[in-house]
Design a protein around this motif. Sequence first.
Motif, short mmCIF file in Angstrom:
data_model
loop_
_atom_site.label_atom_id
_atom_site.label_comp_id
_atom_site.label_asym_id
_atom_site.label_seq_id
_atom_site.Cartn_x
_atom_site.Cartn_y
_atom_site.Cartn_z
N HIS A 255 0.81 -1.22 0.00
CA HIS A 255 0.00 0.00 0.00
C HIS A 255 0.84 1.27 0.00
N GLN A 256 2.12 1.13 0.33
CA GLN A 256 3.00 2.30 0.31
C GLN A 256 3.60 2.56 -1.07
N LEU A 257 3.43 1.63 -1.99
CA LEU A 257 3.97 1.84 -3.34
C LEU A 257 3.44 3.12 -3.98
N HIS A 258 2.13 3.33 -3.87
CA HIS A 258 1.55 4.51 -4.52
C HIS A 258 2.09 5.81 -3.96
N PRO A 259 2.03 6.07 -2.65
CA PRO A 259 2.57 7.35 -2.18
C PRO A 259 4.05 7.53 -2.45
N LEU A 260 4.82 6.44 -2.39
CA LEU A 260 6.24 6.58 -2.70
C LEU A 260 6.46 6.98 -4.15
N LEU A 261 5.69 6.40 -5.06
CA LEU A 261 5.82 6.76 -6.47
C LEU A 261 5.34 8.19 -6.73
N VAL A 262 4.27 8.59 -6.07
CA VAL A 262 3.80 9.98 -6.21
C VAL A 262 4.89 10.94 -5.74
N HIS A 263 5.50 10.63 -4.60
CA HIS A 263 6.56 11.50 -4.11
C HIS A 263 7.77 11.50 -5.04
N ALA A 264 8.06 10.36 -5.66
CA ALA A 264 9.15 10.33 -6.64
C ALA A 264 8.84 11.27 -7.80
N VAL A 265 7.61 11.24 -8.28
CA VAL A 265 7.21 12.09 -9.41
C VAL A 265 7.25 13.57 -9.01
N LEU A 266 6.77 13.88 -7.81
CA LEU A 266 6.66 15.28 -7.40
C LEU A 266 7.96 15.86 -6.87
N PHE A 267 8.75 15.04 -6.16
CA PHE A 267 9.90 15.58 -5.44
C PHE A 267 11.23 14.94 -5.80
N GLY A 268 11.20 13.82 -6.54
CA GLY A 268 12.45 13.17 -6.92
C GLY A 268 13.15 12.57 -5.72
N GLY A 269 14.43 12.94 -5.54
CA GLY A 269 15.18 12.45 -4.39
C GLY A 269 15.28 10.95 -4.37
N GLY A 270 15.19 10.38 -3.18
CA GLY A 270 15.33 8.94 -3.05
C GLY A 270 14.03 8.18 -3.04
N TYR A 271 12.91 8.85 -3.38
CA TYR A 271 11.62 8.17 -3.29
C TYR A 271 11.48 7.05 -4.32
N GLY A 272 12.09 7.22 -5.50
CA GLY A 272 12.04 6.16 -6.49
C GLY A 272 12.74 4.91 -5.99
N LEU A 273 13.89 5.08 -5.34
CA LEU A 273 14.61 3.94 -4.78
C LEU A 273 13.81 3.29 -3.67
N ARG A 274 13.13 4.10 -2.86
CA ARG A 274 12.32 3.53 -1.77
C ARG A 274 11.14 2.74 -2.34
N ALA A 275 10.56 3.23 -3.43
CA ALA A 275 9.45 2.50 -4.05
C ALA A 275 9.94 1.15 -4.58
N ALA A 276 11.09 1.15 -5.22
CA ALA A 276 11.64 -0.11 -5.74
C ALA A 276 11.96 -1.08 -4.61
N LYS A 277 12.49 -0.57 -3.50
CA LYS A 277 12.80 -1.42 -2.36
C LYS A 277 11.52 -2.03 -1.79
N ALA A 278 10.46 -1.21 -1.69
CA ALA A 278 9.17 -1.73 -1.22
C ALA A 278 8.66 -2.82 -2.14
N ALA A 279 8.79 -2.60 -3.45
CA ALA A 279 8.34 -3.60 -4.42
C ALA A 279 9.10 -4.90 -4.27
N ARG A 280 10.40 -4.80 -4.12
CA ARG A 280 11.21 -6.02 -4.02
C ARG A 280 10.90 -6.80 -2.74
N SER A 281 10.47 -6.11 -1.70
CA SER A 281 10.11 -6.81 -0.47
C SER A 281 8.87 -7.68 -0.64
N LEU A 282 8.14 -7.44 -1.73
CA LEU A 282 6.90 -8.18 -2.00
C LEU A 282 7.13 -9.37 -2.93
N LEU A 283 8.32 -9.48 -3.48
CA LEU A 283 8.59 -10.52 -4.48
C LEU A 283 9.04 -11.81 -3.82
#
Length: 283
Positions: A255-283
């Motif tokens: 459920h955190q994938l969406h807000p992390l991706l939104v923050h990546a789009v809006l603010f950049g920084g490390g949010y894209g990496l955090r979204a990918a890390k969250a995704a990998r924890s689900l695999l």
Amino acid sequence: MTGTAQRGEQLLGVAVISTTPVAGGDVCTSTRMRLSDGRSAVIKTRPKAPEGFFQAEARGLAWLREAGGTSVPQILAVAEDCLIVEWIEPARPTVEAAEAFGRALAATHAAGAESFGGPSDGFIGLAPLPNRPLPTWPEFYASRRVMPYVRVAVQRGVLSPADAHDVERAVKRLPSLAGDAEPPARIHGDLWSGNVVWGQEDTAWLIDPAAHGGHRETDLAMLALFGIPHLQRVLDAYHEAAPLADGWEERVALHQLHPLLVHAVLFGGGYGLRAAKAARSLL
């Protein structure tokens, strides 16, 4: 008199005695207006706001307020260039307020929605928020909440193609990851701590929603993502009022994938990496 005060007087038909800037808010400028009738109000403005921006927020506030659960400020006026709501006098977040908030949020969610999605698109921050309904939550979450932002994040260079691939792999597993099916909940949709105002009499108020019919665990996961005072008390009180399905803790990253991706789009920084890390924890 400032232009903001003049606009407030035009819309409310009441004289503005004084104005004070309200701290916080990256998207809009918020100003407290003291009115001649003894009330106070907050006017939110933003130069060149997207079309329908404030109207979408007003619809979300009204919809959440109708639920009769968590407190939501009364809308006093809305126009293309601003939104005016009642002022909430802030107070310290107490344990009692956190517990009351958890129970009230459960009631808001239980008010439900007609579908996963909503009757019109909206915004989350300044990012467009597609809300066209889909039959199931996994379909809706994949098509309306995750993949649109993956594409934009890759285009903007804040999510690598390899990380995007991992998010897509997690999305393909959504039907098995989502847990038991639940009916659409009436959710805030952007429930980080900045959108909870702790008020008087141990009452928490919801502001700045991206409201839609969604999964109730989404709001709770966002509270956990960015933190909120007495988070565990909020979660415990919620669970007591409306027990969460087994395995909900394991679904927080989903459920955190969406807000992390939104923050990546809006603010950049490390949010894209955090979204990918969250995704990998689900695999």
